[in-house]
Design an enzyme around this catalytic site. Structure first.
Site, PDB file in Angstrom:
ATOM      1  N   HIS A   1       1.215 -11.034  -0.095  1.00 55.07           N
ATOM      2  CA  HIS A   1       1.457 -11.368   1.304  1.00 55.07           C
ATOM      3  C   HIS A   1       0.134 -11.262   2.059  1.00 55.07           C
ATOM      4  O   HIS A   1      -0.313 -10.156   2.345  1.00 55.07           O
ATOM      5  CB  HIS A   1       2.492 -10.403   1.867  1.00 55.07           C
ATOM      6  CG  HIS A   1       2.765 -10.613   3.311  1.00 55.07           C
ATOM      7  ND1 HIS A   1       3.516 -11.667   3.763  1.00 55.07           N
ATOM      8  CD2 HIS A   1       2.358  -9.944   4.412  1.00 55.07           C
ATOM      9  CE1 HIS A   1       3.576 -11.623   5.074  1.00 55.07           C
ATOM     10  NE2 HIS A   1       2.880 -10.590   5.498  1.00 55.07           N
TER      11      HIS A   1
ATOM     12  N   ASP B   1      -1.693 -11.582   5.265  1.00 56.47           N
ATOM     13  CA  ASP B   1      -1.586 -11.781   6.708  1.00 56.47           C
ATOM     14  C   ASP B   1      -2.754 -12.648   7.166  1.00 56.47           C
ATOM     15  O   ASP B   1      -3.905 -12.344   6.875  1.00 56.47           O
ATOM     16  CB  ASP B   1      -1.570 -10.424   7.412  1.00 56.47           C
ATOM     17  CG  ASP B   1      -0.268  -9.684   7.145  1.00 56.47           C
ATOM     18  OD1 ASP B   1       0.793 -10.240   7.480  1.00 56.47           O
ATOM     19  OD2 ASP B   1      -0.308  -8.576   6.585  1.00 56.47           O
TER      20      ASP B   1
ATOM     21  N   ASP C   1       7.982 -11.358   6.132  1.00 65.48           N
ATOM     22  CA  ASP C   1       7.492 -10.334   7.060  1.00 65.48           C
ATOM     23  C   ASP C   1       7.333 -10.887   8.461  1.00 65.48           C
ATOM     24  O   ASP C   1       6.218 -11.133   8.902  1.00 65.48           O
ATOM     25  CB  ASP C   1       6.134  -9.828   6.538  1.00 65.48           C
ATOM     26  CG  ASP C   1       5.543  -8.747   7.428  1.00 65.48           C
ATOM     27  OD1 ASP C   1       6.317  -7.969   7.999  1.00 65.48           O
ATOM     28  OD2 ASP C   1       4.305  -8.681   7.545  1.00 65.48           O
TER      29      ASP C   1
ATOM     30  N   HIS D   1       2.423 -14.120  12.490  1.00 61.94           N
ATOM     31  CA  HIS D   1       3.283 -12.983  12.869  1.00 61.94           C
ATOM     32  C   HIS D   1       2.556 -11.672  13.184  1.00 61.94           C
ATOM     33  O   HIS D   1       3.225 -10.666  13.451  1.00 61.94           O
ATOM     34  CB  HIS D   1       4.398 -12.779  11.846  1.00 61.94           C
ATOM     35  CG  HIS D   1       3.940 -12.315  10.493  1.00 61.94           C
ATOM     36  ND1 HIS D   1       3.913 -13.135   9.397  1.00 61.94           N
ATOM     37  CD2 HIS D   1       3.484 -11.121  10.062  1.00 61.94           C
ATOM     38  CE1 HIS D   1       3.481 -12.454   8.348  1.00 61.94           C
ATOM     39  NE2 HIS D   1       3.204 -11.231   8.729  1.00 61.94           N
TER      40      HIS D   1
HETATM   41 ZN    ZN Z   1       2.632  -9.689   7.438  1.00 61.55          ZN
END
Ligand code: ZN
Length: 1100
Positions: A269, A271, A381, A591
């Protein structure tokens, strides 16, 4: 043997500790299995030669640039830094003769993130140094060394940041001056058998620990592990084989037919920005994904999924050869592009159109570069899931949805794992929330055991998805995870594990599930409620970008299609520029960016992205206006202005109070006297006057000169005035102010509180006796852990009400009446407010400026109304959601702070009051008190979050009837989308302007369904002679809308949001006969269902 078994039986916990100790890095590591993992190691000259070059400042140079620089000798132990700098190493490794016949690795630990490059510039593998669980620092030099190895040269690009940037987000916000030590650069030969035994034991020992202690397999695991410890002797490597034999025997027992199936998928994941800037994400993606390709060579069964088209786009731009290798692995099915969106966006705050663009940009990218659309919407997420997502997902060609974030809820446990998620309009997707409750699993038996234990729908469907790999900045799965996964794929005691494309999982559920439960409406996330408010300027610019792009696309479409119809190339729709701009808007909706949970650096980047958007959109829009109104008609200098055209970009007729240059009005007014009711000199803004612009048609224009003329005619001939004045005065006792127009009479006390709001037509008082509105409250805002993220449930318990001071009348009618107030917040912070009522509306506007310098405080404004309702209505993407105003159950309580877009509304039978805003998202309604969150003061991860000055507006809009009988949606739209002022160099009397303006007005009209909103007009993606119109039903009812277009078109069809004809998918809503095209009148008749989003393609 007999003896030790009895010990084990009587003291299993001691034996468990014994076997745990055997595989851990502890004080026994020189005598346990760790002592045998490497046969040989060597470092230093002449075998390892190190040189380094440090890039200046925070530059992140390319390989080509870096290798040409002047490298200087470097050595282990040296420090590199500070934070965010980049250092390149040239490594020359010569494998000694003594390593002949062995597998040889190079271990390079910078205690930071790094990338290994081949000497010809191919990125090979990412490294994560340090002692964390993500550590992976070895690079394969050869699988079998010869006795005459020649020196190997390669490069390592060291980034001075860790997996979590350079801060730990709750204590040290960011940017600490960290120097990273190069702690190892050595050639090693691993002992392959010892590693095999080590991985076997990792699985066996955890099965002993985590299986139900009374189960046979738990006992067998413990016995096997204990036997291995007894057999093993660290100084005699020949003991490894008998130990392996014990392990093999234990692991050879297979799962049963009825076992739970786990579909495992590697992922990291990443970001897109969080505790590091966008620029570092570009490298994080390259490092993480290069590592996965590297692992795929050794593990053909390995499957890895990566989302976010933006990261692929960056890779394409900066690492083209790596991108090509990924494309190849995608073709082979090992590397799986997934998700369908541009970034993994926030789903609370972006507008409906923004969500659509996330999919449009994402799906088009995946189709272009990987040959197919994604059918799994992938969002592990993000901080809550809008009730319109099922519809938007289906309209984007996907039908499956993955997340797990609701496992973080801190009040209620979400009750489902695999279920049908039904959206606001009734569309549904198959949703799965991984029961391992993580997207960064470590391939440990305990997680697989939990996948069965926590699965809430196992009665109906006996399978789950399992996402493993280090996330939070990347890294991804490690070799050790893949080794453990191999051992766990079919072993009694654990579920069966299969590495697979997530699509296989969903198809399997569809084919085999007996029945599935449903969940209707939003997937409200019971945490991170502060993200509706943190980083308020960023949120304001997001809102502005969305509306500016809307206007610009609409105008450019008009200009472009008219230009086509006239067979000239006067105006060309800037498709590429719009793509670029929307990509930037979507990027900032990541996000951790738009929600406000990133470090300060990220917001400096997003500030400049928004600046680019605003400047570029202004240019595009101006060009479109030139084309529509004639370049020669539009003037840029104010003294040349002879008239102003007002363009209404909403689809309904509207009247607005506007501000125009004083000089212009005095010219237009000559001969009509200066006491006209149609203009009002502004007391605060000396150069401008207020003017009423009446009845501007939807998607059409009206001229100021006509407006003033008409208004003056009306007053001069003493028929009924066009408007009746608004008045403001101080009452006799001087302790309050009264504002009054035709619609309402409002009393504001000397503290700035509204003590009465009286609807004159309905003869109804809206403020209950003893209650007030416009009450500012300063809250203690100290969450439990996640500073920028969380407003906690106890926040409401501790606050200080604030009073306004220095109230004064500043505009006194006849068109606009205003009162100014100052609200001291603390010694450091102050809010100033202008409260305005115009002559034409019951809407009361609040224009605020705040100078904010607080620490863990938040500011809200609240209004209490004499309205009785169990629920309030909040705007969401393409519609509204209703949420309780009470706290009956823990589910109701959890929604103590919720997200809304342009308004919230509290209505009862016959009457309601809406609270509109121009850039705020945090709302709450408790009983009959409705609040708007204005600003917060978290200190991590951005220690400067929201400090300084801010502007925002909100308004009270009372209305007859319930929300669904009101026009609140339209009013809130208008509050956010002002009439566009176009300064003209000729008055409307002249032939030129009349012609162009007439042609331009109105471009579209929409009748028959006041509940339907025309939201977007744009040129089609793949066909520049076609254009797209997007409508939605805003109130929750059916509608039969007649949309007339004045732009040329021969054919209309209903398309999905990818602008492709809606497929005859029986599982989806029926689509036939909902659109009828009446070509002679250029009108399309559309039957719209509650909260439906309808996209129409007009073609030539
Ligand atoms: Zn994240």
């Amino acid at each position: 043997m007999q003896r030790h078994m009895s010990y084990l039986q009587k003291h299993p916990s001691i034996t468990r500790s014994r076997v745990n100790n055997f595989i851990n890095d502890n004080q026994w590591k020189d005598v346990n299995i760790k002592a045998t993992l490497y046969d040989m190691r060597i470092s230093g000259e002449p075998h390892v030669q190190l040189e380094a070059w440090s890039a200046p400042g925070q530059d992140r140079p390319t390989f080509e640039h870096a290798v040409k620089q002047n490298f200087k000798p470097a050595k282990v132990g040296q420090l590199f830094g500070p934070s965010w700098t980049t250092h390149w190493f040239r490594v020359t490794a010569t494998i000694p003769e003594s390593f002949a016949g062995k597998k040889v690795l190079f271990m390079f630990d910078t205690n930071s993130e790094a990338m290994v490059w081949s000497d010809n510039g191919e990125p090979i593998l990412g490294l994560t140094g340090g002692n964390g669980g993500e550590r992976h620092v070895d690079y394969l030099l050869t699988k079998c060394a010869s006795s005459t190895e020649s020196p190997r040269t390669f490069y390592v690009e060291m980034a001075c940041n860790g997996l979590f940037g350079n801060g730990d987000y709750h204590v040290h916000p960011q940017d600490r001056e960290i120097y990273y030590q190069l702690s190892s650069a050595e050639i090693v030969a691993p002992n392959e058998s010892a590693w095999q035994l080590f991985h076997d034991l990792e699985v066996i020992v955890e099965m002993a620990n985590r299986l139900p202690q009374e189960s046979p397999r738990s006992w067998q695991a413990l016995t096997a592990a204990n036997d291995i410890v007894n057999v093993f002797e660290h100084s005699d490597l020949s003991t490894i084989e008998p130990a392996l034999e014990i392990a093999r025997k234990f692991l050879s027992f297979k799962t049963s037919e009825a076992s739970h199936s786990v579909f495992a998928i590697g992922n990291c994941h990443i970001d897109t920005a969080w505790l590091w800037p966008f620029a570092e994400t570009k490298r994080k993606a390259a490092r993480s994904w290069a590592t996965q390709l590297y692992l795929m060579e050794d593990y053909p069964e390995y499957r890895f999924a990566a989302s976010q088209a933006q990261q692929f786009q960056w890779l394409l731009e900066n690492y083209p050869s790596l991108f090509k290798r990924i494309q190849k692995k995608a073709k082979d099915g090992q590397f799986i592009p997934i998700g369908g969106t541009w970034v993994e966006m926030d789903c609370n705050l972006p507008s409906g159109e923004s969500l659509v663009r996330q999919f449009l940009l994402g799906q088009r990218f995946f189709k272009q570069h990987f040959g197919e659309y994604c059918d799994v919407f992938w969002l592990p997420d993000t901080f809550g899931y809008s009730s319109q997502l099922p519809q938007i997902v289906r309209l984007s060609g996907a039908k499956y949805f993955f997340t797990q974030k609701l496992s973080w809820n801190n009040i209620n446990k979400f009750p489902h794992t695999t279920f049908r998620w039904i959206g606001l309009d009734g569309s549904h997707v198959l949703c799965h929330m991984s029961p391992a409750e993580t997207y960064g699993a470590q391939c440990r038996p305990g997680e697989l055991i939990d996948s069965v234990k926590r699965h809430k729908d196992i009665a109906y469907t006996n399978e789950s998805l399992y996402l493993y790999g280090n996330g939070d900045g990347g890294g991804g799965p490690l070799r050790s995870m893949l080794e453990r996964l191999r051992r766990m794929q079919d072993v009694d005691g654990l579920p069966r594990v299969k590495q697979a494309h997530p699509r296989e999982f969903y198809k399997h559920v569809e084919d085999t599930a007996r029945e599935l439960v449903s969940w209707k409406g939003e997937l409200y996330f019971e945490l991170h409620r502060g993200t509706y408010t943190s980083q308020s300027n960023n949120k304001r610019w997001n809102r502005q970008s969305e509306f500016l792009l809307r206007d610009a696309e609409m105008l450019c479409t008009v200009a472009h299609i008219r230009s086509l119809a006239n067979n000239n190339s006067e105006f060309e729709y800037p498709s590429d520029e719009f793509t670029r701009l929307w990509r930037m808007v979507c990027l900032n909706q990541f996000h951790d960016v738009l929600p406000g949970s990133a470090i300060n650096m990220v917001y400096r980047d997003s500030d400049s992205i928004y600046k680019d958007i605003f400047e570029s959109v202004a240019k595009i829009r101006q060009n479109a206006l030139y084309s529509i109104y004639g370049h020669h008609n539009i003037v840029e200098q104010q003294d040349m202005t002879k008239d102003i055209a007002f363009l209404n970009t909403t689809v309904w007729m509207r009247s607005d109070m506007v501000k125009v240059p004083e000089s212009l009005v005095s010219r237009l007014l000559s001969g009509f006297g200066s006491d006209s009711h149609s203009v009002q000199r502004s007391a605060v803004d000396k150069d401008n006057v207020f003017a009423l612009v009446n009845n501007v048609p939807g998607f059409g224009t009206s001229h100021l000169s006509n407006q003033i003329y008409r208004a003056n005619t009306a007053t001069t001939i003493m028929t009924e005035p066009v408007v009746r004045s608004v008045h403001v005065y101080q009452n006799a006792s001087k302790d309050s102010f009264v504002m009054e127009n035709t619609f309402v009479r409002i009393v504001i006390d000397s503290n700035g509180h509204i003590t009465s709001f009286y609807d004159l037509n309905e003869q109804r008082e809206l403020v209950p006796k003893g209650e007030m509105g416009n009450v500012f409250e300063l809250y203690d805002d100290v969450p439990l852990y996640w500073d920028a993220w969380d407003e906690e449930v106890y926040l409401r318990e501790k606050f200080k009400p604030l009073d306004g001071v220095d109230l004064a009348i500043i505009e006194s009618g006849p068109l606009v009446a205003s009162i100014s107030a100052r609200v001291p917040i603390s010694d450091q912070s102050v809010l100033t407010q202008i409260i305005s009522l115009s002559a034409i509306s019951p809407r009361l506007d609040f224009d605020c400026e705040i100078d904010w310098h607080e620490n863990r405080k938040s500011l809200k404004t609240s209004f209490t109304w004499d309205i009785n309702s169990d629920f309030a209505t909040y705007e969401t993407q393409y519609g509204v959601v209703q949420r309780p105003t009470h706290r009956n159950t823990s589910w109701d309580l959890a929604k103590f702070e919720v997200c809304a877009h342009k308004f919230s509304d509290l209505s009862e039978y016959g009457y309601g009051v809406a609270l509109l805003n121009d850039c705020k998202y945090g709302h709450s309604t408790l009983g009959n008190t409705t609040s708007l969150s204005l600003i917060r003061a978290p200190k991590a991860p951005d220690e400067h979050c929201d400090m300084g000055s801010h502007k925002f507006r909100y308004a009270i809009y009372p209305h007859k009837g319930t929300f669904s009988e009101s026009n609140v949606v339209q009013e809130a739209y208008q509050f956010n989308v002002p009439l566009l002022q176009i300064p003209l160099g000729t008055s409307s009397g002249s032939q030129m302007v009349t012609t162009t303006a007439a042609e331009a007005s109105p471009f579209f009209s929409l009748t028959g369904a006041p509940n339907v909103v025309l939201d977007t007009v744009k040129v089609a993606e793949d066909d520049k002679s076609s254009y797209i119109v997007r409508l939605y039903e805003a109130y929750g009812g059916h509608g039969r809308a007649l949309l007339t277009s004045r732009l040329k078109a021969r054919h209309v069809q209903k398309v999905n949001i990818l602008e492709e004809p809606i497929a005859n998918d029986l599982d989806y809503k029926d689509d036939d006969s909902t659109v009828k095209w009446l070509q002679h009148s250029r009108t399309v008749e559309v039957n719209v269902k509650p909260f439906e989003v309808v996209t129409l393609k007009f073609s030539q």
